[in-house]
Structure formats: C-alpha cells, structure tokens
Design a protein around this motif. Structure first.
Motif, PDB file in Angstrom:
ATOM      1  N   GLU A 100      -7.098 -51.555 102.281  1.00 39.79           N
ATOM      2  CA  GLU A 100      -7.218 -52.813 101.536  1.00 39.79           C
ATOM      3  C   GLU A 100      -7.341 -52.558 100.034  1.00 39.79           C
ATOM      4  OE1 GLU A 100      -7.092 -55.962 102.820  1.00 39.79           O
ATOM      5  OE2 GLU A 100      -6.687 -55.088 104.781  1.00 39.79           O
ATOM      6  N   VAL A 101      -8.041 -51.468  99.670  1.00 41.89           N
ATOM      7  CA  VAL A 101      -8.267 -51.119  98.263  1.00 41.89           C
ATOM      8  C   VAL A 101      -8.080 -49.615  98.104  1.00 41.89           C
ATOM      9  CG1 VAL A 101      -9.935 -51.108  96.359  1.00 41.89           C
ATOM     10  CG2 VAL A 101      -9.975 -52.969  98.018  1.00 41.89           C
ATOM     11  N   ILE A 102      -7.424 -49.225  97.019  1.00 41.72           N
ATOM     12  CA  ILE A 102      -7.298 -47.805  96.670  1.00 41.72           C
ATOM     13  C   ILE A 102      -7.914 -47.640  95.287  1.00 41.72           C
ATOM     14  CG2 ILE A 102      -5.746 -45.878  96.216  1.00 41.72           C
ATOM     15  CD1 ILE A 102      -3.661 -47.271  97.972  1.00 41.72           C
ATOM     16  N   ARG A 103      -8.930 -46.779  95.188  1.00 46.78           N
ATOM     17  CA  ARG A 103      -9.607 -46.540  93.904  1.00 46.78           C
ATOM     18  C   ARG A 103      -9.527 -45.067  93.525  1.00 46.78           C
ATOM     19  NH1 ARG A 103     -13.228 -50.331  96.001  1.00 46.78           N
ATOM     20  NH2 ARG A 103     -13.351 -52.172  94.695  1.00 46.78           N
ATOM     21  N   PRO A 124      -8.386 -46.359  88.077  1.00 45.66           N
ATOM     22  CA  PRO A 124      -7.275 -47.146  88.613  1.00 45.66           C
ATOM     23  C   PRO A 124      -7.637 -47.730  89.979  1.00 45.66           C
ATOM     24  CG  PRO A 124      -6.513 -45.017  87.820  1.00 45.66           C
ATOM     25  CD  PRO A 124      -8.009 -44.980  87.799  1.00 45.66           C
ATOM     26  N   THR A 125      -7.392 -49.020  90.133  1.00 41.00           N
ATOM     27  CA  THR A 125      -7.729 -49.720  91.371  1.00 41.00           C
ATOM     28  C   THR A 125      -6.552 -50.596  91.776  1.00 41.00           C
ATOM     29  OG1 THR A 125     -10.056 -49.751  90.729  1.00 41.00           O
ATOM     30  CG2 THR A 125      -9.395 -51.278  92.462  1.00 41.00           C
ATOM     31  N   PHE A 126      -6.207 -50.527  93.052  1.00 39.43           N
ATOM     32  CA  PHE A 126      -5.081 -51.294  93.579  1.00 39.43           C
ATOM     33  C   PHE A 126      -5.529 -52.059  94.812  1.00 39.43           C
ATOM     34  CE2 PHE A 126      -3.602 -47.459  91.533  1.00 39.43           C
ATOM     35  CZ  PHE A 126      -2.638 -47.936  90.664  1.00 39.43           C
ATOM     36  N   TYR A 127      -5.070 -53.311  94.920  1.00 38.61           N
ATOM     37  CA  TYR A 127      -5.402 -54.161  96.063  1.00 38.61           C
ATOM     38  C   TYR A 127      -4.163 -54.411  96.905  1.00 38.61           C
ATOM     39  CZ  TYR A 127      -9.746 -55.019  93.596  1.00 38.61           C
ATOM     40  OH  TYR A 127     -10.943 -54.853  92.953  1.00 38.61           O
ATOM     41  N   LEU A 128      -4.345 -54.365  98.208  1.00 35.04           N
ATOM     42  CA  LEU A 128      -3.260 -54.643  99.147  1.00 35.04           C
ATOM     43  C   LEU A 128      -2.961 -56.139  99.126  1.00 35.04           C
ATOM     44  CD1 LEU A 128      -1.449 -53.491 101.476  1.00 35.04           C
ATOM     45  CD2 LEU A 128      -3.290 -54.157 103.031  1.00 35.04           C
ATOM     46  N   VAL A 129      -1.702 -56.496  98.870  1.00 36.76           N
ATOM     47  CA  VAL A 129      -1.318 -57.908  98.867  1.00 36.76           C
ATOM     48  C   VAL A 129      -0.347 -58.238  99.999  1.00 36.76           C
ATOM     49  CG1 VAL A 129      -1.760 -58.324  96.426  1.00 36.76           C
ATOM     50  CG2 VAL A 129       0.487 -57.516  97.121  1.00 36.76           C
ATOM     51  N   LYS A 130       0.284 -57.203 100.560  1.00 39.77           N
ATOM     52  CA  LYS A 130       1.219 -57.409 101.666  1.00 39.77           C
ATOM     53  C   LYS A 130       1.164 -56.177 102.563  1.00 39.77           C
ATOM     54  CE  LYS A 130       6.143 -58.133 102.409  1.00 39.77           C
ATOM     55  NZ  LYS A 130       7.426 -58.009 101.732  1.00 39.77           N
ATOM     56  N   ARG A 131       1.050 -56.404 103.861  1.00 32.24           N
ATOM     57  CA  ARG A 131       0.879 -55.302 104.806  1.00 32.24           C
ATOM     58  C   ARG A 131       2.198 -54.645 105.222  1.00 32.24           C
ATOM     59  NH1 ARG A 131      -3.340 -53.176 106.825  1.00 32.24           N
ATOM     60  NH2 ARG A 131      -4.860 -54.664 106.139  1.00 32.24           N
ATOM     61  N   GLU A 132       3.253 -55.412 105.441  1.00 30.95           N
ATOM     62  CA  GLU A 132       4.541 -54.867 105.901  1.00 30.95           C
ATOM     63  C   GLU A 132       5.680 -55.355 105.032  1.00 30.95           C
ATOM     64  OE1 GLU A 132       5.594 -52.654 108.189  1.00 30.95           O
ATOM     65  OE2 GLU A 132       3.504 -52.168 108.517  1.00 30.95           O
ATOM     66  N   PRO A 133       6.351 -54.492 104.312  1.00 25.63           N
ATOM     67  CA  PRO A 133       5.921 -53.134 103.979  1.00 25.63           C
ATOM     68  C   PRO A 133       4.752 -53.209 103.006  1.00 25.63           C
ATOM     69  CG  PRO A 133       7.887 -53.678 102.732  1.00 25.63           C
ATOM     70  CD  PRO A 133       7.609 -54.845 103.645  1.00 25.63           C
ATOM     71  N   PRO A 134       3.922 -52.178 102.963  1.00 24.62           N
ATOM     72  CA  PRO A 134       2.729 -52.226 102.115  1.00 24.62           C
ATOM     73  C   PRO A 134       3.073 -52.456 100.641  1.00 24.62           C
ATOM     74  CG  PRO A 134       2.628 -50.359 103.602  1.00 24.62           C
ATOM     75  CD  PRO A 134       4.009 -50.935 103.718  1.00 24.62           C
ATOM     76  N   LEU A 135       2.385 -53.425 100.046  1.00 28.71           N
ATOM     77  CA  LEU A 135       2.576 -53.739  98.634  1.00 28.71           C
ATOM     78  C   LEU A 135       1.198 -53.894  98.001  1.00 28.71           C
ATOM     79  CD1 LEU A 135       4.728 -54.414  96.444  1.00 28.71           C
ATOM     80  CD2 LEU A 135       4.368 -56.819  97.032  1.00 28.71           C
ATOM     81  N   PHE A 136       1.006 -53.228  96.864  1.00 27.26           N
ATOM     82  CA  PHE A 136      -0.277 -53.240  96.165  1.00 27.26           C
ATOM     83  C   PHE A 136      -0.098 -53.789  94.764  1.00 27.26           C
ATOM     84  CE2 PHE A 136      -0.934 -50.272  99.510  1.00 27.26           C
ATOM     85  CZ  PHE A 136      -2.273 -50.369  99.828  1.00 27.26           C
ATOM     86  N   VAL A 137      -1.178 -54.337  94.208  1.00 29.82           N
ATOM     87  CA  VAL A 137      -1.169 -54.818  92.833  1.00 29.82           C
ATOM     88  C   VAL A 137      -2.284 -54.100  92.072  1.00 29.82           C
ATOM     89  CG1 VAL A 137      -2.693 -56.802  93.291  1.00 29.82           C
ATOM     90  CG2 VAL A 137      -1.102 -56.866  91.350  1.00 29.82           C
ATOM     91  N   CYS A 138      -1.971 -53.699  90.846  1.00 32.85           N
ATOM     92  CA  CYS A 138      -2.964 -53.053  89.991  1.00 32.85           C
ATOM     93  C   CYS A 138      -3.999 -54.101  89.582  1.00 32.85           C
ATOM     94  CB  CYS A 138      -2.296 -52.454  88.755  1.00 32.85           C
ATOM     95  SG  CYS A 138      -3.469 -51.744  87.572  1.00 32.85           S
ATOM     96  N   ALA A 139      -5.262 -53.764  89.715  1.00 38.00           N
ATOM     97  CA  ALA A 139      -6.344 -54.696  89.388  1.00 38.00           C
ATOM     98  C   ALA A 139      -6.423 -54.984  87.892  1.00 38.00           C
ATOM     99  CB  ALA A 139      -7.675 -54.127  89.873  1.00 38.00           C
ATOM    100  N   TYR A 140      -5.824 -54.136  87.056  1.00 35.17           N
ATOM    101  CA  TYR A 140      -5.965 -54.285  85.610  1.00 35.17           C
ATOM    102  C   TYR A 140      -4.748 -54.897  84.924  1.00 35.17           C
ATOM    103  CZ  TYR A 140     -10.133 -51.613  86.411  1.00 35.17           C
ATOM    104  OH  TYR A 140     -11.350 -51.211  86.880  1.00 35.17           O
ATOM    105  N   CYS A 141      -3.550 -54.487  85.318  1.00 31.80           N
ATOM    106  CA  CYS A 141      -2.363 -55.005  84.623  1.00 31.80           C
ATOM    107  C   CYS A 141      -1.538 -55.954  85.483  1.00 31.80           C
ATOM    108  CB  CYS A 141      -1.483 -53.860  84.118  1.00 31.80           C
ATOM    109  SG  CYS A 141      -0.592 -52.975  85.418  1.00 31.80           S
TER     110      CYS A 141
END
Length: 151
Positions: A100-103, A124-141
């Motif tokens: 769910e989160v990658i830090r 750097p922190t990334f949040y999961l926004v879509k599971r298939e295929p996995p898509l993450f968004v940067c928490a800062y930019c």
C-alpha cells in the motif's frame, strides 16, 4: 528424465519461488542483498517450470523476510511465491502483492521532486493507487509510477 535436487534444502530461512526467468538478481537487488551480509544464498536461474516455462529460485538461509520485503518483490517478480522454512519444513507459503505504501526504498523519477533535492531530508514515499497493474503516486510531487519504474 529423473528428478534431482539442484540445490540442497535449507534448514531455516526463505525460499522465493516462481520468479520470472532472469530476474533473480533483480530480486536480490530490490531486497538490498549484496552477498556481503554473510548469509548463505542459493540462486538458481532458468530452471524448467510447468507454470512459467522457465523460472528462477532464490533461497536465503537464516533470514525470514519481512512483510514489506515480501511485497516489494512484486516490483520485479509479480508471480513469485514466498516459502518460509523452519527445520527443513515449509511453515508458511504465500504470493507477493504490491504494498500500500513504499517509503525510502526507491527514488522518484521526477528530477524536480523535492525528494531528489540533495539538501532536503525528505524520505521518498509512494502510495498505491491501482492494484492491477500496480500504479503508485509520489506523495510529494504527485507523479505516477508503475512499480517496475521505481526500481
């Protein structure tokens, strides 16, 4: 064709199975394993697999992966299966899934992101926004990244 054991069983540790062929070294890199830790590591690449055709296997003696480490493997090996071994027996078995989160594990690909500024103590922190295929968004930019782009 006879079945033979290519690599011996491990007494305690982790077996990462069903890694797509040719990606075992990337799995070790994602886990931050360099070989200098003193762990006994067995790496088998391009072995026959009914599910994948060919696959890689990684055995790590004396180390049980954390849930975060298990799921970060999905970045390079989405088909991987994790086996936790105690006294030569598999006690837990599960598939990887994107966290769910990658830090603090990867850098944002946006060169203008504050996490890439040398004087900014930002993790750097990334949040999961879509599971298939996995898509993450940067928490800062706010830049979107596929999990494989973060490696």
């Amino acid at each position: 064709m006879s079945k033979e054991l290519i690599v011996s069983k491990i007494e305690n540790g982790t077996v990462i199975d069903h890694i797509p062929a040719g990606r075992a070294l990337m799995v070790l890199r994602v886990l931050g394993i360099t070989g200098r830790e003193g762990l006994r590591i067995a790496l088998v690449m391009n072995v026959d697999s009914r599910k994948l055709g060919k696959k890689d296997i990684v055995k790590i003696e004396g180390r049980e992966l954390t849930p975060e480490e298990v799921n970060i493997i999905s970045a390079v090996a989405p088909t991987a299966t994790i086996n936790i071994v105690k006294n030569f027996e598999v006690i837990k078995k599960f598939k990887v899934s994107p966290p769910e989160v990658i830090r603090g594990r990867f850098k944002c690909r946006n060169p203008m992101c504050i996490t890439n500024a040398p004087r900014e103590p930002v993790v750097p922190t990334f949040y999961l926004v879509k599971r298939e295929p996995p898509l993450f968004v940067c928490a800062y930019c706010g830049r979107y990244h596929e999990l494989s782009d973060l490696i």
